[in-house]
Design an enzyme around this catalytic site. Structure first.
Site, PDB file in Angstrom:
ATOM      1  CD  GLU A  80      -7.039   2.806   2.386  1.00 16.22           C
ATOM      2  OE1 GLU A  80      -6.811   2.510   1.341  1.00 16.22           O
ATOM      3  OE2 GLU A  80      -7.267   2.462   3.440  1.00 16.22           O
TER       4      GLU A  80
ATOM      5  CG  ASP B 210      -1.919  -1.265   1.395  1.00 13.12           C
ATOM      6  OD1 ASP B 210      -3.032  -0.971   1.445  1.00 13.12           O
ATOM      7  OD2 ASP B 210      -1.245  -2.294   1.565  1.00 13.12           O
TER       8      ASP B 210
ATOM      9  CB  ILE C 112      -3.578  -2.129  -1.924  1.00 17.33           C
ATOM     10  CG1 ILE C 112      -2.144  -2.287  -2.414  1.00 17.33           C
ATOM     11  CG2 ILE C 112      -4.081  -3.504  -1.784  1.00 17.33           C
ATOM     12  CD1 ILE C 112      -1.362  -3.343  -1.784  1.00 17.33           C
ATOM     13  CG  ASP C 113     -10.594  -1.120  -2.862  1.00 15.41           C
ATOM     14  OD1 ASP C 113     -10.840  -0.869  -1.730  1.00 15.41           O
ATOM     15  OD2 ASP C 113     -11.342  -1.200  -3.727  1.00 15.41           O
TER      16      ASP C 113
ATOM     17  CB  SER D 163     -10.561  -4.755  -4.332  1.00 15.76           C
ATOM     18  OG  SER D 163     -10.776  -5.453  -5.756  1.00 15.76           O
TER      19      SER D 163
HETATM   20  N1  LIG Z   1     -17.257  -0.712   8.042  1.00 15.89           N
HETATM   21  C1  LIG Z   1     -17.057  -0.820   6.814  1.00 15.89           C
HETATM   22  N2  LIG Z   1     -18.053  -0.726   6.100  1.00 15.89           N
HETATM   23  C2  LIG Z   1     -17.646  -0.491   4.476  1.00 15.89           C
HETATM   24  N3  LIG Z   1     -16.427  -0.758   4.086  1.00 15.89           N
HETATM   25  C3  LIG Z   1     -15.489  -0.582   4.928  1.00 15.89           C
HETATM   26  C4  LIG Z   1     -15.601  -0.766   6.386  1.00 15.89           C
HETATM   27  N4  LIG Z   1     -14.322  -0.587   6.795  1.00 15.89           N
HETATM   28  C5  LIG Z   1     -13.456  -0.616   5.676  1.00 15.89           C
HETATM   29  N5  LIG Z   1     -14.185  -0.347   4.654  1.00 15.89           N
HETATM   30  C6  LIG Z   1     -13.364  -0.123   3.196  1.00 15.89           C
HETATM   31  O1  LIG Z   1     -13.788  -1.210   2.590  1.00 15.89           O
HETATM   32  C7  LIG Z   1     -12.601  -1.153   1.455  1.00 15.89           C
HETATM   33  C8  LIG Z   1     -12.680  -2.772   1.117  1.00 15.89           C
HETATM   34  O2  LIG Z   1     -13.939  -3.369   0.978  1.00 15.89           O
HETATM   35  P1  LIG Z   1     -14.242  -4.361  -0.257  1.00 15.89           P
HETATM   36  O3  LIG Z   1     -15.814  -4.702   0.033  1.00 15.89           O
HETATM   37  O4  LIG Z   1     -14.024  -3.797  -1.483  1.00 15.89           O
HETATM   38  O5  LIG Z   1     -13.672  -5.680   0.127  1.00 15.89           O
HETATM   39  S1  LIG Z   1     -13.537  -6.641   1.277  1.00 15.89           S
HETATM   40  O6  LIG Z   1     -14.400  -7.731   0.703  1.00 15.89           O
HETATM   41  O7  LIG Z   1     -14.348  -6.069   2.303  1.00 15.89           O
HETATM   42  O8  LIG Z   1     -12.229  -6.867   1.499  1.00 15.89           O
HETATM   43  C9  LIG Z   1     -11.603  -1.099   2.438  1.00 15.89           C
HETATM   44  O9  LIG Z   1     -10.587  -0.597   1.193  1.00 15.89           O
HETATM   45  P2  LIG Z   1      -9.050  -0.923   1.595  1.00 15.89           P
HETATM   46  O10 LIG Z   1      -8.779  -0.403   3.232  1.00 15.89           O
HETATM   47  O11 LIG Z   1      -8.407  -0.049   0.654  1.00 15.89           O
HETATM   48  O12 LIG Z   1      -8.866  -2.316   1.531  1.00 15.89           O
HETATM   49  C10 LIG Z   1     -12.168  -0.110   3.164  1.00 15.89           C
HETATM   50  O13 LIG Z   1     -11.716   1.162   2.836  1.00 15.89           O
HETATM   51 MG   LIG Z   2     -10.064   0.629  -0.367  1.00 15.61          MG
HETATM   52 MG   LIG Z   3      -6.573   0.632   0.245  1.00 15.73          MG
HETATM   53 MG   LIG Z   4      -7.127   0.444   3.799  1.00 16.28          MG
END
Ligand SMILES: Nc1ncnc2c1ncn2[C@@H]1O[C@H](COP(=O)(O)OS(=O)(=O)O)[C@@H](OP(=O)(O)O)[C@H]1O
Ligand SMILES: [Mg+2]
Ligand SMILES: [Mg+2]
Ligand SMILES: [Mg+2]
Length: 411
Positions: free
Chosen positions: A128, A105, A195-196, A322
């Site tokens: 991020e 990341d 990195i998502d 993601s």
């Molecule tokens: N509580 C809550 N509710 C909704 N979303 C949240 C929450 N917490 C985190 N995040 C964000 O979710 C990003 C990844 O989610 P995804 O649904 O794409 O992937 S996953 O299946 O959940 O890993 C993840 O992105 P990355 O941090 O870039 O991985 C977060 O930004």
């Molecule tokens: Mg993300």
């Molecule tokens: Mg990310």
């Molecule tokens: Mg993150």
């Protein structure tokens, strides 16, 4: 005689023309149409005649340079994340919100911000990650520098276009920290998720490198690299990431507002053009495939199952991490992406949706929140006026949204 000549020159048609041009430019600048180019006017005023600025307007509006830089920057960052992906130790830290962040990341954020800064020095960046923890952890900073200093595109001309290498570890940390813009409704703002799906990245699943340009609150350019999705747009949607060495994997999605969406193999060298992608027609909603998050804490699997049932969908949902979900429905590998809020107080982040939102819309889709509002990227770093996501082909959006509302209102 002298006074007379001065008076004549002020009424000269050429003078009036220049005055008119300056007035037009000022008006355009106020409306932010050319804000990014004109913001650098003070530095370059001497070398930029008004005619030159106007001549550059069409290419600014087509976002050709922005798209090229975004694609190359994301491609280079994805080379780094792929290298980290195959490492056993990924240098993982836990952030204040308990979510993970890795060497991948940080490294990807540094490389992408470096490319944006070199090409568009006055644009803002909402990224991020930030580097404070790295300034206290020399060994992790060294580990990131090891990857950043040894990652480049194979094609030297392309590498040059995105600013070449970062010169020092200090410059790398500075770059990581340049993603702290508060966002907002004015000007040019890049939304960056290096990195998502970090959790997906860590468990060997799907993840994406995501970059979007938001101008005056609207997404204009979006690029997603998905190293673990199949290259083949017609491959059936699956949660499986395939074999160890990643044969046939790695795709880049991109879109420019009003110009459609494309996909192309995620290579290492110069850019290929790519092919247009479109969402699949869904004549019978019961046959639709929907994708959802892997993490139950990010999106309510229970509510999504109820909605699927209400629509008569019997096919198992595909769970993937993601914005690979947005890319997958945009190319017709799946049909619907539902993200239903679990916690009422969670605000979605703009970097988790900006590129995917544009790519799906440009592929013939409609993206709203669970109440039918378009995602609003003009309100800062988060989508504070939206709850959840409903992304579908245009023709079935109303039908799906009705099912979403009916399930949520019964809670
Ligand atoms: N509580 C809550 N509710 C909704 N979303 C949240 C929450 N917490 C985190 N995040 C964000 O979710 C990003 C990844 O989610 P995804 O649904 O794409 O992937 S996953 O299946 O959940 O890993 C993840 O992105 P990355 O941090 O870039 O991985 C977060 O930004
Ligand atoms: Mg993300
Ligand atoms: Mg990310
Ligand atoms: Mg993150």
């Amino acid at each position: 005689m002298v006074a007379n000549r001065t008076q004549t020159s002020f009424h000269h048609p050429r003078f009036i023309l220049i005055l008119l041009l300056l007035l037009i430019i000022l008006a355009l600048n106020r409306s932010s149409l050319l804000s990014s180019r004109l913001a650098i006017l003070p530095q370059h005023f001497a070398s930029l005649a008004p005619a030159t600025i106007l001549a550059s307007t069409p290419s600014t509006m087509s976002y050709r340079k922005e798209l090229r830089v975004a694609k190359l920057a994301v491609q280079r960052a994805a080379i780094l994340t792929q290298r980290v992906f195959h490492e056993k130790a990924k240098g993982t830290l836990s952030k204040d919100d308990k979510s993970p962040v890795t060497v991948g990341d940080f490294g990807a954020q540094a490389l992408i911000i470096h490319a944006i800064r070199r090409n568009f020095p006055t644009d803002e960046i909402v990224g991020e990650e930030e580097a404070s923890s790295l300034r206290e952890d020399k060994s992790l900073a060294d580990q990131i520098w090891g990857f950043v200093s040894s990652t480049s595109l194979n094609d030297p001309a392309s590498e040059e276009q995105i600013g070449g290498p970062i010169r020092s570890q200090r410059e790398m940390l500075q770059a990581i920290d340049e993603g702290q813009s508060p966002g907002g409704s004015r000007g040019r703002i890049w939304a960056l998720d290096p990195i998502d799906g970090t959790k997906g990245f860590l468990r060997g699943g799907q993840y994406a490198v995501c970059l979007a340009l938001i101008e005056d609150g609207h997404v204009k350019v979006g690029v997603l690299a998905c190293p673990n999705l199949p290259v083949d747009d017609s491959a059936p949607l699956s949660a499986d990431v395939g074999d160890e060495n990643g044969e046939g994997r790695g795709v880049m999605f991109s879109a420019v507002l009003g110009s459609g969406a494309k996909s192309r193999p995620l290579g290492r060298g110069a850019l290929e053009t790519g092919q247009p992608i479109l969402m699949r027609d869904v004549p019978d909603i019961t046959q639709a495939t929907f994708c959802e998050s892997v993490e139950a804490g990010h999106s309510s699997h229970g509510d999504q199952a109820e909605i699927a049932k209400k629509l008569g969908i019997t096919r198992q949902s595909v769970r993937m991490d993601s914005q690979a979900k947005y890319g997958s429905i945009a190319r017709g590998a799946g049909d619907l992406y539902l993200r239903l809020p679990v916690r009422a107080d969670y605000q979605e982040k703009i970097w988790d949706h900006a590129a995917g939102d544009l790519i799906v819309r440009e592929a013939g889709g409609h993206v709203t929140d669970v109440e039918g509002r378009r995602l609003d990227f003009s309100l800062g770093r988060t989508l504070k006026e939206n709850k959840g996501v409903v992304a579908t082909p245009k023709a079935v959006h109303e039908q799906v949204l009705e099912a979403v509302k009916s399930v949520l209102s019964s809670k």
